[in-house]
Design an enzyme around this catalytic site. Structure first.
Site, PDB file in Angstrom:
ATOM      1  N   THR A  84      -5.085 -12.048  -3.595  1.00  0.00           N
ATOM      2  CA  THR A  84      -3.864 -12.698  -3.999  1.00  0.00           C
ATOM      3  C   THR A  84      -3.632 -14.457  -4.802  1.00  0.00           C
ATOM      4  O   THR A  84      -4.200 -14.421  -5.142  1.00  0.00           O
ATOM      5  CB  THR A  84      -3.319 -13.273  -3.141  1.00  0.00           C
ATOM      6  OG1 THR A  84      -2.244 -14.378  -2.293  1.00  0.00           O
ATOM      7  CG2 THR A  84      -4.422 -14.000  -1.886  1.00  0.00           C
ATOM      8  N   ASP A  85      -2.493 -14.237  -5.167  1.00  0.00           N
ATOM      9  CA  ASP A  85      -3.120 -15.992  -6.276  1.00  0.00           C
ATOM     10  C   ASP A  85      -2.735 -17.003  -5.159  1.00  0.00           C
ATOM     11  O   ASP A  85      -2.785 -18.185  -5.362  1.00  0.00           O
ATOM     12  CB  ASP A  85      -1.677 -16.293  -6.499  1.00  0.00           C
ATOM     13  CG  ASP A  85       0.171 -15.703  -6.035  1.00  0.00           C
ATOM     14  OD1 ASP A  85      -0.058 -15.676  -5.046  1.00  0.00           O
ATOM     15  OD2 ASP A  85       1.092 -16.601  -6.862  1.00  0.00           O
ATOM     16  N   GLU A  86      -2.467 -17.011  -4.019  1.00  0.00           N
ATOM     17  CA  GLU A  86      -2.550 -17.766  -3.275  1.00  0.00           C
ATOM     18  C   GLU A  86      -3.799 -18.623  -3.140  1.00  0.00           C
ATOM     19  O   GLU A  86      -4.521 -19.840  -2.232  1.00  0.00           O
ATOM     20  CB  GLU A  86      -2.359 -18.061  -1.893  1.00  0.00           C
ATOM     21  CG  GLU A  86      -0.857 -17.722  -1.495  1.00  0.00           C
ATOM     22  CD  GLU A  86      -0.935 -17.324   0.170  1.00  0.00           C
ATOM     23  OE1 GLU A  86      -0.994 -17.782   0.793  1.00  0.00           O
ATOM     24  OE2 GLU A  86       0.804 -16.965   0.526  1.00  0.00           O
ATOM     25  N   TYR A 100      -5.603 -17.852   5.730  1.00  0.00           N
ATOM     26  CA  TYR A 100      -4.767 -16.636   4.955  1.00  0.00           C
ATOM     27  C   TYR A 100      -5.716 -16.661   3.881  1.00  0.00           C
ATOM     28  O   TYR A 100      -6.670 -15.902   3.764  1.00  0.00           O
ATOM     29  CB  TYR A 100      -3.554 -16.184   4.952  1.00  0.00           C
ATOM     30  CG  TYR A 100      -3.417 -14.649   4.260  1.00  0.00           C
ATOM     31  CD1 TYR A 100      -4.226 -13.323   4.183  1.00  0.00           C
ATOM     32  CD2 TYR A 100      -2.442 -15.750   2.833  1.00  0.00           C
ATOM     33  CE1 TYR A 100      -2.878 -12.643   3.180  1.00  0.00           C
ATOM     34  CE2 TYR A 100      -1.916 -14.989   2.150  1.00  0.00           C
ATOM     35  CZ  TYR A 100      -2.921 -13.070   2.240  1.00  0.00           C
ATOM     36  OH  TYR A 100      -2.639 -12.751   1.625  1.00  0.00           O
ATOM     37  N   LYS A 130      -8.671 -14.521   1.927  1.00  0.00           N
ATOM     38  CA  LYS A 130      -8.827 -13.702   1.458  1.00  0.00           C
ATOM     39  C   LYS A 130      -9.804 -14.227  -0.705  1.00  0.00           C
ATOM     40  O   LYS A 130     -10.429 -13.281  -0.770  1.00  0.00           O
ATOM     41  CB  LYS A 130      -7.433 -13.477  -0.012  1.00  0.00           C
ATOM     42  CG  LYS A 130      -6.714 -12.456   1.144  1.00  0.00           C
ATOM     43  CD  LYS A 130      -6.752 -11.660   1.354  1.00  0.00           C
ATOM     44  CE  LYS A 130      -6.333 -10.646   0.233  1.00  0.00           C
ATOM     45  NZ  LYS A 130      -6.071  -9.310   0.240  1.00  0.00           N
ATOM     46  N   GLY A 151       0.943  -1.211   0.192  1.00  0.00           N
ATOM     47  CA  GLY A 151       0.186  -0.048   0.071  1.00  0.00           C
ATOM     48  C   GLY A 151       1.319   1.255   0.095  1.00  0.00           C
ATOM     49  O   GLY A 151       0.426   2.179  -0.420  1.00  0.00           O
TER      50      GLY A 151
HETATM   51  P1  NAD Z   1       0.633  -5.669   4.965  1.00  0.00           P
HETATM   52  O1  NAD Z   1       0.586  -6.705   6.420  1.00  0.00           O
HETATM   53  O2  NAD Z   1       2.088  -5.264   5.043  1.00  0.00           O
HETATM   54  O3  NAD Z   1      -0.008  -4.383   5.126  1.00  0.00           O
HETATM   55  C1  NAD Z   1      -1.578  -4.558   5.554  1.00  0.00           C
HETATM   56  C2  NAD Z   1      -1.920  -3.279   5.850  1.00  0.00           C
HETATM   57  O4  NAD Z   1      -2.508  -3.355   6.506  1.00  0.00           O
HETATM   58  C3  NAD Z   1      -0.838  -2.450   7.422  1.00  0.00           C
HETATM   59  O5  NAD Z   1      -0.676  -1.209   6.857  1.00  0.00           O
HETATM   60  C4  NAD Z   1      -1.674  -2.674   8.422  1.00  0.00           C
HETATM   61  O6  NAD Z   1      -1.759  -1.304   8.910  1.00  0.00           O
HETATM   62  C5  NAD Z   1      -3.101  -2.246   7.555  1.00  0.00           C
HETATM   63  N1  NAD Z   1      -4.613  -2.619   8.238  1.00  0.00           N
HETATM   64  C6  NAD Z   1      -4.825  -4.095   8.485  1.00  0.00           C
HETATM   65  N2  NAD Z   1      -6.297  -4.589   9.277  1.00  0.00           N
HETATM   66  C7  NAD Z   1      -6.388  -3.216   9.053  1.00  0.00           C
HETATM   67  C8  NAD Z   1      -7.245  -2.254   9.414  1.00  0.00           C
HETATM   68  N3  NAD Z   1      -8.935  -3.360   9.863  1.00  0.00           N
HETATM   69  N4  NAD Z   1      -8.263  -0.713   8.758  1.00  0.00           N
HETATM   70  C9  NAD Z   1      -7.346  -0.635   7.974  1.00  0.00           C
HETATM   71  N5  NAD Z   1      -5.563  -0.804   8.398  1.00  0.00           N
HETATM   72  C10 NAD Z   1      -5.952  -1.774   8.026  1.00  0.00           C
HETATM   73  O7  NAD Z   1       0.392  -6.274   4.021  1.00  0.00           O
HETATM   74  P2  NAD Z   1       0.898  -6.372   2.257  1.00  0.00           P
HETATM   75  O8  NAD Z   1       2.088  -7.245   2.281  1.00  0.00           O
HETATM   76  O9  NAD Z   1       1.574  -4.840   2.234  1.00  0.00           O
HETATM   77  O10 NAD Z   1      -0.427  -6.321   1.921  1.00  0.00           O
HETATM   78  C11 NAD Z   1      -1.219  -5.750   0.973  1.00  0.00           C
HETATM   79  C12 NAD Z   1      -2.146  -6.723   0.509  1.00  0.00           C
HETATM   80  O11 NAD Z   1      -2.149  -7.370  -0.853  1.00  0.00           O
HETATM   81  C13 NAD Z   1      -2.716  -7.632   1.134  1.00  0.00           C
HETATM   82  O12 NAD Z   1      -4.395  -7.776   1.035  1.00  0.00           O
HETATM   83  C14 NAD Z   1      -2.039  -8.866   0.804  1.00  0.00           C
HETATM   84  O13 NAD Z   1      -3.153  -9.797   0.827  1.00  0.00           O
HETATM   85  C15 NAD Z   1      -1.853  -8.221  -0.939  1.00  0.00           C
HETATM   86  N6  NAD Z   1      -0.993  -9.130  -1.249  1.00  0.00           N
HETATM   87  C16 NAD Z   1       0.250  -9.334  -0.678  1.00  0.00           C
HETATM   88  C17 NAD Z   1       1.108  -9.808  -1.390  1.00  0.00           C
HETATM   89  C18 NAD Z   1       3.072  -9.746  -0.344  1.00  0.00           C
HETATM   90  O14 NAD Z   1       3.482 -10.584  -1.761  1.00  0.00           O
HETATM   91  N7  NAD Z   1       2.692  -9.576   0.334  1.00  0.00           N
HETATM   92  C19 NAD Z   1       0.646 -10.746  -2.581  1.00  0.00           C
HETATM   93  C20 NAD Z   1      -0.180 -10.411  -3.665  1.00  0.00           C
HETATM   94  C21 NAD Z   1      -1.286 -10.013  -2.768  1.00  0.00           C
HETATM   95  O1  DAU Z   2       1.879 -15.819  -3.096  1.00  0.00           O
HETATM   96  C1  DAU Z   2       0.893 -14.174  -2.730  1.00  0.00           C
HETATM   97  C2  DAU Z   2       1.180 -14.337  -1.275  1.00  0.00           C
HETATM   98  O2  DAU Z   2       2.740 -14.653  -0.370  1.00  0.00           O
HETATM   99  C3  DAU Z   2       0.299 -13.595   0.124  1.00  0.00           C
HETATM  100  O3  DAU Z   2      -0.333 -13.487  -0.848  1.00  0.00           O
HETATM  101  C4  DAU Z   2       0.962 -13.191   1.368  1.00  0.00           C
HETATM  102  O4  DAU Z   2       0.939 -12.290   2.059  1.00  0.00           O
HETATM  103  C5  DAU Z   2       2.416 -12.996   1.195  1.00  0.00           C
HETATM  104  O5  DAU Z   2       2.687 -13.266   2.741  1.00  0.00           O
HETATM  105  C6  DAU Z   2       2.912 -14.165   0.515  1.00  0.00           C
HETATM  106  O6  DAU Z   2       2.649 -15.315   0.985  1.00  0.00           O
HETATM  107  P1  DAU Z   2       3.745 -16.726   1.287  1.00  0.00           P
HETATM  108  O7  DAU Z   2       3.440 -17.616   2.415  1.00  0.00           O
HETATM  109  O8  DAU Z   2       4.078 -17.634   0.101  1.00  0.00           O
HETATM  110  O9  DAU Z   2       4.951 -15.921   1.591  1.00  0.00           O
HETATM  111  P2  DAU Z   2       6.418 -15.719   3.100  1.00  0.00           P
HETATM  112  O10 DAU Z   2       7.007 -15.043   2.598  1.00  0.00           O
HETATM  113  O11 DAU Z   2       5.306 -15.988   4.649  1.00  0.00           O
HETATM  114  O12 DAU Z   2       6.612 -17.465   2.580  1.00  0.00           O
HETATM  115  C7  DAU Z   2       7.694 -17.314   1.248  1.00  0.00           C
HETATM  116  C8  DAU Z   2       7.701 -19.221   1.009  1.00  0.00           C
HETATM  117  O13 DAU Z   2       9.110 -18.946   2.281  1.00  0.00           O
HETATM  118  C9  DAU Z   2       7.251 -20.149   1.846  1.00  0.00           C
HETATM  119  O14 DAU Z   2       7.143 -20.831   0.924  1.00  0.00           O
HETATM  120  C10 DAU Z   2       7.368 -20.600   3.279  1.00  0.00           C
HETATM  121  C11 DAU Z   2       8.785 -19.834   2.682  1.00  0.00           C
HETATM  122  N1  DAU Z   2       8.692 -19.610   4.591  1.00  0.00           N
HETATM  123  C12 DAU Z   2       8.955 -18.162   5.406  1.00  0.00           C
HETATM  124  C13 DAU Z   2       9.430 -18.150   5.870  1.00  0.00           C
HETATM  125  C14 DAU Z   2       8.098 -16.761   6.818  1.00  0.00           C
HETATM  126  C15 DAU Z   2      10.313 -20.056   5.272  1.00  0.00           C
HETATM  127  O15 DAU Z   2      10.922 -21.534   4.512  1.00  0.00           O
HETATM  128  N2  DAU Z   2      11.264 -19.356   6.304  1.00  0.00           N
HETATM  129  C16 DAU Z   2      10.695 -18.145   6.961  1.00  0.00           C
HETATM  130  O16 DAU Z   2      10.846 -18.371   7.534  1.00  0.00           O
END
Ligand code: NAD
Ligand code: DAU
Length: 345
Positions: free
Chosen positions: A128-130, A153, A157, A16
């Site tokens: 998310t692709d998950e 999670y 989503k 964001g």
């Molecule tokens: P993040 O955890 O870094 O940030 C989430 C933000 O949402 C935080 O700033 C938190 O304070 C805010 N928030 C949480 N609950 C809230 C509430 N009730 N009201 C208002 N604000 C609130 O997340 P991110 O990694 O930036 O992910 C953002 C979005 O993208 C999420 O919807 C996530 O599912 C999606 N997404 C993430 C990834 C990834 O790889 N990180 C990939 C695909 C999709």
């Molecule tokens: O695919 C999109 C998603 O990617 C988003 O929707 C989620 O918000 C984001 O958190 C992310 O999910 P993952 O579970 O794939 O991400 P994470 O970084 O937690 O883990 C990536 C891979 O690494 C997974 O196979 C688990 C592994 N892992 C993760 C952690 C935190 C480890 O091996 N060690 C670790 O300590």
């Protein structure tokens, strides 16, 4: 560009905040309102550089509460919903209820507010692709594929995606859903694989690699994701779902990503600590077809080796940002989850 006011939720988080920075840089005449309650993952420092801009406003409030959302909704042209509980490991613990609450009910509250107060706005649900679940190679699910989420999670989503699409049909709202693969880059909370391993490697701390490290994720630079979202807001089709991903070729395992991080930080391979059982229901592979968004003219710019090197450099140069995080409530989660202190102390 047809928007004058853009409401972003979760703008103090990782993706964001990148999106808000991009909007601020790209659209000098637009008012940006960021609704973020600041959970452990939200950090206003992520947007420090624009904090005093007259075109940007952060409102601390909860997306689950209509009284927080409603006053911001009136006059919004675009609504972009990032706010969520986003860490899979936390969703497999006793905190899973927060995921259902924020990710499902929060999405409902936002959509319902838009229906009442800004029915002509364009809404983008950040998904998310998950939601497609564990994908056997070499399959690449397209947007019509069945949803099969594995974790609380991803199930929450998937529920949010369905709610958004149901509002499009039932209330004739202009709703789109994007489903992106794993993001990496600056300002990512150091609980996710890439920032956790980079910051631990920079401090010569163990890198807890789960379940052998053979799992595959499709890593995308956060800036590339944000460009895709802007394109969808400008050119996407109402009611449609769009996958977003890098389509890494070759695909990279977590072990290969770890080796890249070790090379870029100069840390010792002996830091890798193999761990098992920390991610119940661990998905082996995520991957998506991105043909649909590529037809709109988007493609990722960053390639993975350079992306990881630049990301390592950013964390090396911004210790002040992540050291503060790692010294706070983070320690409790780390110790409870990994069964060892977050620092070498
Ligand atoms: P993040 O955890 O870094 O940030 C989430 C933000 O949402 C935080 O700033 C938190 O304070 C805010 N928030 C949480 N609950 C809230 C509430 N009730 N009201 C208002 N604000 C609130 O997340 P991110 O990694 O930036 O992910 C953002 C979005 O993208 C999420 O919807 C996530 O599912 C999606 N997404 C993430 C990834 C990834 O790889 N990180 C990939 C695909 C999709
Ligand atoms: O695919 C999109 C998603 O990617 C988003 O929707 C989620 O918000 C984001 O958190 C992310 O999910 P993952 O579970 O794939 O991400 P994470 O970084 O937690 O883990 C990536 C891979 O690494 C997974 O196979 C688990 C592994 N892992 C993760 C952690 C935190 C480890 O091996 N060690 C670790 O300590």
């Amino acid at each position: 560009m047809s928007a004058e006011k853009i409401l972003v939720t979760g703008g103090c988080g990782f993706i964001g905040s990148c999106f808000v920075r991009t909007l601020h840089e790209r659209f000098p005449d637009v008012e940006i309102v960021n609704l973020d309650v600041l959970t452990y993952a939200g950090n206003p420092e992520n947007l420090e550089e624009i904090a005093n801009s007259p075109r940007y406003r952060w409102v601390r409030g909860d997306v689950r509460q209509a009284e927080s959302v409603d006053p911001l909704m009136a006059g919004a042209d675009w609504v972009v919903h990032f706010a969520a509980e986003s860490h899979v490991d936390r969703s497999t613990s006793e905190r899973a209820g927060a995921f259902v609450d924020t990710n499902v009910y929060g999405t409902f509250t936002l959509l319902d507010s838009m229906r009442r107060l800004a029915p002509g706005a364009r809404y983008l649900q950040i998904g998310t692709d998950e939601v497609y679940g564990d994908i056997p190679a070499p399959q690449l699910p397209d947007e019509e594929a069945m949803l099969s989420p594995s974790s609380p999670y991803s199930a929450s989503k998937a529920g949010a995606d369905h709610l958004a699409l149901s509002f499009a049909r039932t209330h004739d709202l202009d709703v789109m859903v994007s489903r992106c693969t794993n993001n990496y880059g600056p300002y990512q909370y150091p609980e996710k694989l890439i920032p956790l391993f980079i910051t631990n490697a920079l401090d010569s701390l163990p890198l807890p690699l789960y379940d052998g490290g053979g799992q595959i994720r499709d890593w995308l630079r956060v800036e590339d994701h944000c460009e895709a979202l802007l394109l969808l807001l400008e050119r996407g089709t109402r009611g449609e779902i769009y996958n977003v991903g890098a389509n890494q070729a070759p695909e990279r395992t977590n072990l290969e990503m770890t080796e890249m991080i070790l090379a870029a930080t100069g840390a010792s391979p002996s830091l890798v600590e193999h761990r098992h059982g920390l991610r119940p229901g661990h998905d082996q592979r995520y991957a998506v077809s991105t043909e649909k968004i590529r037809r709109l003219g988007w493609s990722p710019r960053a390639e993975i080796e350079r992306g990881v090197e630049e990301t390592v450099r950013w964390y090396a140069e911004h210790r002040d940002w992540w050291e503060k995080i790692k010294s706070g409530a983070y320690r409790e989660f780390y110790e409870a989850h990994y069964g060892r202190p977050a620092s070498g102390a």
